[in-house]
Design a protein around this motif. Sequence first.
Motif, PDB file in Angstrom:
ATOM      1  N   ALA A  48      -8.559  -1.204 -15.432  1.00 29.97           N
ATOM      2  CA  ALA A  48      -7.354  -0.791 -14.696  1.00 29.97           C
ATOM      3  C   ALA A  48      -7.478   0.648 -14.218  1.00 29.97           C
ATOM      4  O   ALA A  48      -7.081   0.978 -13.091  1.00 29.97           O
ATOM      5  N   LEU A  49      -8.042   1.514 -15.060  1.00 30.74           N
ATOM      6  CA  LEU A  49      -8.236   2.912 -14.683  1.00 30.74           C
ATOM      7  C   LEU A  49      -9.194   3.022 -13.494  1.00 30.74           C
ATOM      8  O   LEU A  49      -8.943   3.768 -12.539  1.00 30.74           O
ATOM      9  N   THR A  50     -10.274   2.252 -13.534  1.00 26.15           N
ATOM     10  CA  THR A  50     -11.250   2.250 -12.437  1.00 26.15           C
ATOM     11  C   THR A  50     -10.592   1.789 -11.137  1.00 26.15           C
ATOM     12  O   THR A  50     -10.768   2.401 -10.081  1.00 26.15           O
ATOM     13  N   ALA A  51      -9.827   0.691 -11.237  1.00 25.03           N
ATOM     14  CA  ALA A  51      -9.131   0.174 -10.046  1.00 25.03           C
ATOM     15  C   ALA A  51      -8.122   1.183  -9.524  1.00 25.03           C
ATOM     16  O   ALA A  51      -8.004   1.395  -8.304  1.00 25.03           O
ATOM     17  N   GLY A  52      -7.390   1.836 -10.437  1.00 27.05           N
ATOM     18  CA  GLY A  52      -6.389   2.826 -10.042  1.00 27.05           C
ATOM     19  C   GLY A  52      -7.013   4.007  -9.322  1.00 27.05           C
ATOM     20  O   GLY A  52      -6.511   4.456  -8.281  1.00 27.05           O
ATOM     21  N   ILE A  53      -8.129   4.505  -9.862  1.00 28.73           N
ATOM     22  CA  ILE A  53      -8.823   5.627  -9.214  1.00 28.73           C
ATOM     23  C   ILE A  53      -9.262   5.225  -7.810  1.00 28.73           C
ATOM     24  O   ILE A  53      -9.117   5.996  -6.854  1.00 28.73           O
ATOM     25  N   LEU A 109      -0.984  12.676  -6.906  1.00 29.95           N
ATOM     26  CA  LEU A 109      -2.057  11.953  -7.608  1.00 29.95           C
ATOM     27  C   LEU A 109      -1.701  11.696  -9.068  1.00 29.95           C
ATOM     28  O   LEU A 109      -1.924  10.590  -9.588  1.00 29.95           O
ATOM     29  N   ALA A 110      -1.140  12.699  -9.730  1.00 26.35           N
ATOM     30  CA  ALA A 110      -0.775  12.540 -11.147  1.00 26.35           C
ATOM     31  C   ALA A 110       0.331  11.509 -11.311  1.00 26.35           C
ATOM     32  O   ALA A 110       0.264  10.627 -12.190  1.00 26.35           O
ATOM     33  N   THR A 111       1.350  11.582 -10.455  1.00 22.30           N
ATOM     34  CA  THR A 111       2.469  10.631 -10.520  1.00 22.30           C
ATOM     35  C   THR A 111       1.980   9.210 -10.267  1.00 22.30           C
ATOM     36  O   THR A 111       2.332   8.272 -10.993  1.00 22.30           O
ATOM     37  N   ALA A 112       1.142   9.067  -9.241  1.00 25.47           N
ATOM     38  CA  ALA A 112       0.616   7.740  -8.897  1.00 25.47           C
ATOM     39  C   ALA A 112      -0.268   7.190 -10.015  1.00 25.47           C
ATOM     40  O   ALA A 112      -0.204   6.002 -10.340  1.00 25.47           O
ATOM     41  N   GLY A 113      -1.090   8.075 -10.621  1.00 28.18           N
ATOM     42  CA  GLY A 113      -1.979   7.624 -11.693  1.00 28.18           C
ATOM     43  C   GLY A 113      -1.213   7.121 -12.907  1.00 28.18           C
ATOM     44  O   GLY A 113      -1.529   6.059 -13.463  1.00 28.18           O
ATOM     45  N   VAL A 114      -0.190   7.878 -13.321  1.00 22.46           N
ATOM     46  CA  VAL A 114       0.633   7.464 -14.470  1.00 22.46           C
ATOM     47  C   VAL A 114       1.363   6.159 -14.146  1.00 22.46           C
ATOM     48  O   VAL A 114       1.410   5.234 -14.975  1.00 22.46           O
ATOM     49  N   ALA A 115       1.910   6.067 -12.925  1.00 22.93           N
ATOM     50  CA  ALA A 115       2.643   4.860 -12.515  1.00 22.93           C
ATOM     51  C   ALA A 115       1.716   3.646 -12.498  1.00 22.93           C
ATOM     52  O   ALA A 115       2.086   2.557 -12.964  1.00 22.93           O
ATOM     53  N   TRP A 116       0.503   3.823 -11.987  1.00 25.97           N
ATOM     54  CA  TRP A 116      -0.462   2.715 -11.912  1.00 25.97           C
ATOM     55  C   TRP A 116      -0.792   2.189 -13.309  1.00 25.97           C
ATOM     56  O   TRP A 116      -0.797   0.980 -13.544  1.00 25.97           O
ATOM     57  N   MET A 117      -1.092   3.096 -14.235  1.00 25.91           N
ATOM     58  CA  MET A 117      -1.469   2.665 -15.581  1.00 25.91           C
ATOM     59  C   MET A 117      -0.294   2.022 -16.307  1.00 25.91           C
ATOM     60  O   MET A 117      -0.469   1.020 -17.008  1.00 25.91           O
ATOM     61  N   LEU A 118       0.904   2.576 -16.118  1.00 27.48           N
ATOM     62  CA  LEU A 118       2.096   1.971 -16.724  1.00 27.48           C
ATOM     63  C   LEU A 118       2.306   0.555 -16.178  1.00 27.48           C
ATOM     64  O   LEU A 118       2.537  -0.391 -16.937  1.00 27.48           O
ATOM     65  N   GLY A 119       2.194   0.416 -14.863  1.00 21.74           N
ATOM     66  CA  GLY A 119       2.342  -0.904 -14.239  1.00 21.74           C
ATOM     67  C   GLY A 119       1.286  -1.882 -14.714  1.00 21.74           C
ATOM     68  O   GLY A 119       1.571  -3.059 -14.959  1.00 21.74           O
TER      69      GLY A 119
END
Length: 198
Positions: A123-128, A46-56
């Motif tokens: 973006a954070l909302t969409a990522g979650i 979850l942490a890896t995916a969250g950081v990757a999503w926000m970076l992307g």
Amino acid sequence: MSFSEYAIMFVLVVILGAGIPGPGDAALIAAGALAGEGKLNIWIVLATAGVAWMLGSVIGFVIGARGGRPLLDHPGRLEKRRKKLLAKGDRAFGRYTFVASATLPAFVSGIFHVRFWLFLLGALTAGIFWIGMYVGVSYVLGEEIAKLVGKAGTKLLITVIVLVVVGLAIRAGVSKWRASRQARLAEQDPPKVEAAHD
């Protein structure tokens, strides 16, 4: 899953976060399923995916702002139409910024100069939502169920996008009709005024 496999998932989710179609969702489903089997740590996934999503998402935003905007806003063929499209998009995104940032690809928010902090919130909302859905469902129910839910989620997102586009098109049509009506009335008024003077 080794470090290299985490790195591959990270890269694929960065691409997904930027709004570029790819196997990022499949990587999230696989990671969630493996975590459900005890082969991965769900919190690291979850942490890896969250950081990757926000970076992307930030990369997509910058691409839209620096590349997409100039691509549409330059002199040349169809310049008038392109500038009209940008003006309409700027007006629409000014009112529906958060919704657009949460539902449309990141580069679209960059093109229409959405306020950065508001874009990040969307973006954070969409990522979650997407990470939670793909990883969470595959973690609990397995990969096959997650794929079915993912397809339903994609259909829902497409429906929202279509409704937004249809709404903007209707609004643009009504505005055009009002403008042409006012132009016709303005053309009819001067002769009446001249006749009154006569």
